[in-house]
Motif scaffolding. Structure first.
Motif, PDB file in Angstrom:
ATOM      1  N   ALA A   8       0.814  -1.214   0.000  1.00 55.26           N
ATOM      2  CA  ALA A   8       0.000   0.000   0.000  1.00 55.26           C
ATOM      3  C   ALA A   8       0.845   1.260   0.000  1.00 55.26           C
ATOM      4  CB  ALA A   8      -0.927   0.003   1.220  1.00 55.26           C
ATOM      5  N   LEU A   9       2.141   1.136   0.285  1.00 55.47           N
ATOM      6  CA  LEU A   9       3.009   2.309   0.280  1.00 55.47           C
ATOM      7  C   LEU A   9       3.399   2.732  -1.127  1.00 55.47           C
ATOM      8  CD1 LEU A   9       5.517   1.310   3.093  1.00 55.47           C
ATOM      9  CD2 LEU A   9       3.458   2.668   3.311  1.00 55.47           C
ATOM     10  N   LEU A  10       3.280   1.817  -2.100  1.00 55.22           N
ATOM     11  CA  LEU A  10       3.752   2.115  -3.434  1.00 55.22           C
ATOM     12  C   LEU A  10       2.718   2.891  -4.221  1.00 55.22           C
ATOM     13  CD1 LEU A  10       5.346  -1.302  -4.359  1.00 55.22           C
ATOM     14  CD2 LEU A  10       6.523   0.783  -3.712  1.00 55.22           C
ATOM     15  N   PRO A  11       3.150   3.804  -5.093  1.00 53.86           N
ATOM     16  CA  PRO A  11       2.208   4.532  -5.922  1.00 53.86           C
ATOM     17  C   PRO A  11       1.372   3.586  -6.764  1.00 53.86           C
ATOM     18  CG  PRO A  11       4.389   5.511  -6.036  1.00 53.86           C
ATOM     19  CD  PRO A  11       4.535   4.220  -5.300  1.00 53.86           C
ATOM     20  N   ALA A  12       0.096   3.894  -6.894  1.00 54.89           N
ATOM     21  CA  ALA A  12      -0.808   3.019  -7.620  1.00 54.89           C
ATOM     22  C   ALA A  12      -0.363   2.810  -9.054  1.00 54.89           C
ATOM     23  CB  ALA A  12      -2.222   3.596  -7.584  1.00 54.89           C
ATOM     24  N   ARG A 141      10.401   5.159  12.929  1.00 56.35           N
ATOM     25  CA  ARG A 141      10.204   3.766  12.533  1.00 56.35           C
ATOM     26  C   ARG A 141      10.143   3.629  11.007  1.00 56.35           C
ATOM     27  NH1 ARG A 141       6.707   5.197  16.255  1.00 56.35           N
ATOM     28  NH2 ARG A 141       4.892   5.072  14.875  1.00 56.35           N
ATOM     29  N   PRO A 142      11.257   3.271  10.374  1.00 59.14           N
ATOM     30  CA  PRO A 142      11.215   2.991   8.937  1.00 59.14           C
ATOM     31  C   PRO A 142      10.347   1.767   8.659  1.00 59.14           C
ATOM     32  CG  PRO A 142      13.474   3.275   9.712  1.00 59.14           C
ATOM     33  CD  PRO A 142      12.608   3.154  10.929  1.00 59.14           C
ATOM     34  N   THR A 143       9.600   1.813   7.572  1.00 58.73           N
ATOM     35  CA  THR A 143       8.827   0.661   7.121  1.00 58.73           C
ATOM     36  C   THR A 143       8.799   0.683   5.604  1.00 58.73           C
ATOM     37  OG1 THR A 143       6.712  -0.518   7.326  1.00 58.73           O
ATOM     38  CG2 THR A 143       6.606   1.879   7.267  1.00 58.73           C
ATOM     39  N   GLY A 144       9.045  -0.447   4.961  1.00 58.07           N
ATOM     40  CA  GLY A 144       9.091  -0.461   3.510  1.00 58.07           C
ATOM     41  C   GLY A 144       9.463  -1.813   2.954  1.00 58.07           C
ATOM     42  N   LEU A 145       9.788  -1.832   1.668  1.00 60.12           N
ATOM     43  CA  LEU A 145      10.077  -3.060   0.934  1.00 60.12           C
ATOM     44  C   LEU A 145      11.562  -3.221   0.694  1.00 60.12           C
ATOM     45  CD1 LEU A 145       7.307  -2.977  -1.823  1.00 60.12           C
ATOM     46  CD2 LEU A 145       7.321  -4.325   0.271  1.00 60.12           C
ATOM     47  N   LEU A 146      11.987  -4.494   0.587  1.00 54.43           N
ATOM     48  CA  LEU A 146      13.354  -4.855   0.240  1.00 54.43           C
ATOM     49  C   LEU A 146      13.343  -5.506  -1.135  1.00 54.43           C
ATOM     50  CD1 LEU A 146      14.429  -6.310   3.691  1.00 54.43           C
ATOM     51  CD2 LEU A 146      15.368  -4.239   2.635  1.00 54.43           C
ATOM     52  N   GLY A 158      10.996   2.929   1.333  1.00 54.48           N
ATOM     53  CA  GLY A 158       9.878   2.992   2.263  1.00 54.48           C
ATOM     54  C   GLY A 158       9.669   4.390   2.787  1.00 54.48           C
ATOM     55  N   THR A 159       9.014   4.474   3.925  1.00 57.58           N
ATOM     56  CA  THR A 159       8.719   5.760   4.530  1.00 57.58           C
ATOM     57  C   THR A 159       9.009   5.707   6.023  1.00 57.58           C
ATOM     58  OG1 THR A 159       6.390   5.187   4.914  1.00 57.58           O
ATOM     59  CG2 THR A 159       6.921   6.273   2.836  1.00 57.58           C
ATOM     60  N   LEU A 160       9.043   6.880   6.630  1.00 55.15           N
ATOM     61  CA  LEU A 160       9.339   7.012   8.050  1.00 55.15           C
ATOM     62  C   LEU A 160       8.056   7.294   8.815  1.00 55.15           C
ATOM     63  CD1 LEU A 160      11.636   7.144  10.174  1.00 55.15           C
ATOM     64  CD2 LEU A 160      11.707   9.612   9.761  1.00 55.15           C
ATOM     65  N   VAL A 161       7.767   6.446   9.797  1.00 56.91           N
ATOM     66  CA  VAL A 161       6.630   6.639  10.693  1.00 56.91           C
ATOM     67  C   VAL A 161       7.157   7.285  11.971  1.00 56.91           C
ATOM     68  CG1 VAL A 161       4.712   5.515  11.895  1.00 56.91           C
ATOM     69  CG2 VAL A 161       5.539   4.584   9.719  1.00 56.91           C
ATOM     70  N   ARG A 177       9.579  12.256   4.135  1.00 57.58           N
ATOM     71  CA  ARG A 177       9.389  10.969   4.811  1.00 57.58           C
ATOM     72  C   ARG A 177       9.922   9.789   3.998  1.00 57.58           C
ATOM     73  NH1 ARG A 177       5.567  10.411   8.908  1.00 57.58           N
ATOM     74  NH2 ARG A 177       5.078  12.442   9.817  1.00 57.58           N
ATOM     75  N   ASP A 178      10.160   9.971   2.705  1.00 53.10           N
ATOM     76  CA  ASP A 178      10.666   8.873   1.890  1.00 53.10           C
ATOM     77  C   ASP A 178      12.033   8.428   2.395  1.00 53.10           C
ATOM     78  OD1 ASP A 178       8.438   8.964   0.304  1.00 53.10           O
ATOM     79  OD2 ASP A 178       9.400  10.052  -1.344  1.00 53.10           O
ATOM     80  N   MET A 179      12.271   7.111   2.355  1.00 55.43           N
ATOM     81  CA  MET A 179      13.536   6.549   2.801  1.00 55.43           C
ATOM     82  C   MET A 179      14.075   5.598   1.735  1.00 55.43           C
ATOM     83  SD  MET A 179      12.961   5.840   6.871  1.00 55.43           S
ATOM     84  CE  MET A 179      14.736   5.943   7.162  1.00 55.43           C
ATOM     85  N   ALA A 180      15.369   5.668   1.506  1.00 51.39           N
ATOM     86  CA  ALA A 180      16.032   4.779   0.557  1.00 51.39           C
ATOM     87  C   ALA A 180      17.345   4.321   1.169  1.00 51.39           C
ATOM     88  CB  ALA A 180      16.285   5.495  -0.774  1.00 51.39           C
ATOM     89  N   GLY A 181      17.589   3.027   1.121  1.00 54.58           N
ATOM     90  CA  GLY A 181      18.809   2.487   1.682  1.00 54.58           C
ATOM     91  C   GLY A 181      19.117   1.127   1.099  1.00 54.58           C
ATOM     92  N   TYR A 182      20.098   0.465   1.662  1.00 59.87           N
ATOM     93  CA  TYR A 182      20.442  -0.871   1.181  1.00 59.87           C
ATOM     94  C   TYR A 182      20.762  -1.763   2.378  1.00 59.87           C
ATOM     95  CZ  TYR A 182      25.290   0.746   1.722  1.00 59.87           C
ATOM     96  OH  TYR A 182      26.471   1.236   2.226  1.00 59.87           O
ATOM     97  N   LEU A 183      20.429  -3.046   2.222  1.00 63.67           N
ATOM     98  CA  LEU A 183      20.629  -4.022   3.285  1.00 63.67           C
ATOM     99  C   LEU A 183      21.700  -5.011   2.869  1.00 63.67           C
ATOM    100  CD1 LEU A 183      18.087  -5.641   5.595  1.00 63.67           C
ATOM    101  CD2 LEU A 183      19.522  -7.179   4.254  1.00 63.67           C
ATOM    102  N   GLU A 184      22.622  -5.309   3.794  1.00 63.97           N
ATOM    103  CA  GLU A 184      23.706  -6.245   3.553  1.00 63.97           C
ATOM    104  C   GLU A 184      23.836  -7.202   4.731  1.00 63.97           C
ATOM    105  OE1 GLU A 184      26.877  -3.526   1.087  1.00 63.97           O
ATOM    106  OE2 GLU A 184      26.805  -3.296   3.271  1.00 63.97           O
ATOM    107  N   ARG A 185      24.326  -8.414   4.433  1.00 67.20           N
ATOM    108  CA  ARG A 185      24.686  -9.335   5.507  1.00 67.20           C
ATOM    109  C   ARG A 185      26.148  -9.108   5.840  1.00 67.20           C
ATOM    110  NH1 ARG A 185      26.592 -14.629   6.310  1.00 67.20           N
ATOM    111  NH2 ARG A 185      26.917 -14.932   4.068  1.00 67.20           N
ATOM    112  N   ILE A 186      26.450  -8.937   7.119  1.00 65.54           N
ATOM    113  CA  ILE A 186      27.831  -8.638   7.524  1.00 65.54           C
ATOM    114  C   ILE A 186      28.404  -9.705   8.447  1.00 65.54           C
ATOM    115  CG2 ILE A 186      27.625  -6.154   7.192  1.00 65.54           C
ATOM    116  CD1 ILE A 186      27.196  -5.910  10.243  1.00 65.54           C
TER     117      ILE A 186
END
Length: 213
Positions: A8-12, A141-146, A158-161, A177-186
């Motif tokens: 639901a966070l993504l533009p229609a 509280r960031p919330t979003g998709l990976l 995602g976005t910031l709550v 409120r938009d958030m952009a980042g990257y996830l890595e295993r360390i």
């Protein structure tokens, strides 16, 4: 705890082509299969693509400031604060996690150049063929998709709550409120979610994730 589906966070406009006619607006916006094949480059705003391209520059600017503020803290965890320590198989398994945020390099004079926050609750969830990340507790509280990007990296959009808000804004609605980042295993059962040039407070945010329990 109920978590609002992140689709639901993504533009229609990004999901409409994959939807069947006659479905309700709610079902269309929250159907995980409708986001399973999205490329993060198509979903991201221009500003967020720019932030992600500048990830190395953000580290280069933030780390010297953080070391000057608290060299011992960074030296105590060289893996977490090394931008080149990513390992293969970046995607974490769905489940509950403990997460801790570090802010490196202050924006302006109101923040310190290194701030470590206590542990909070986070969750990784499966939504069709993509994962979602939710920080469940705390005032930010960031919330979003990976999105899959490479074997050693996933892209977060995602976005910031904030505060006592109960629902996130749709991604792309409010640039602040938009958030952009990257996830890595360390490490073994250890990940980090990195936000280059977040909108508030710091030059770089690092969220450490480890399984709860």
């Amino acid at each position: 705890m109920f978590i609002k589906p992140v689709a639901a966070l993504l533009p229609a406009s990004l999901i409409s082509a994959a939807l069947l006619s006659g479905c309700s607006v709610y079902r269309e916006a929250t159907n995980p299969s409708s986001i399973a094949t999205l490329d993060w480059r198509q979903a991201a705003t221009d500003a967020d693509r720019l932030r992600l391209r500048g990830w190395r520059k953000a580290w280069d600017e933030a780390l010297p400031k953080a070391r000057a503020a608290d060299a011992a803290a960074l030296a105590a965890d060289p893996v977490l604060f090394d931008p080149d320590r990513a390992q293969p198989e970046a995607a974490p398994p769905p489940g509950n996690y403990r997460c801790r945020t570090y802010k490196l390099g202050a924006k302006g004079t109101g923040m310190r150049d290194f701030t470590a926050y206590p542990w909070f609750d986070c969750r990784i969830a499966q939504e069709g063929n993509v994962l979602s990340f939710h920080k469940l507790t705390g005032s930010q509280r960031p919330t979003g998709l990976l999105f899959s990007d490479a074997r050693a990296r996933q892209i977060f959009l995602g976005t910031l709550v904030l505060g006592d808000e109960t629902s996130p804004l749709r991604y792309g609605t409010d640039a602040s409120r938009d958030m952009a980042g990257y996830l890595e295993r360390i490490g073994d059962k250890r990940w980090r979610l990195v936000f280059p040039y977040p909108r508030f407070e710091s030059l770089l945010d690092v969220i450490e994730l480890v399984p709860a329990g």
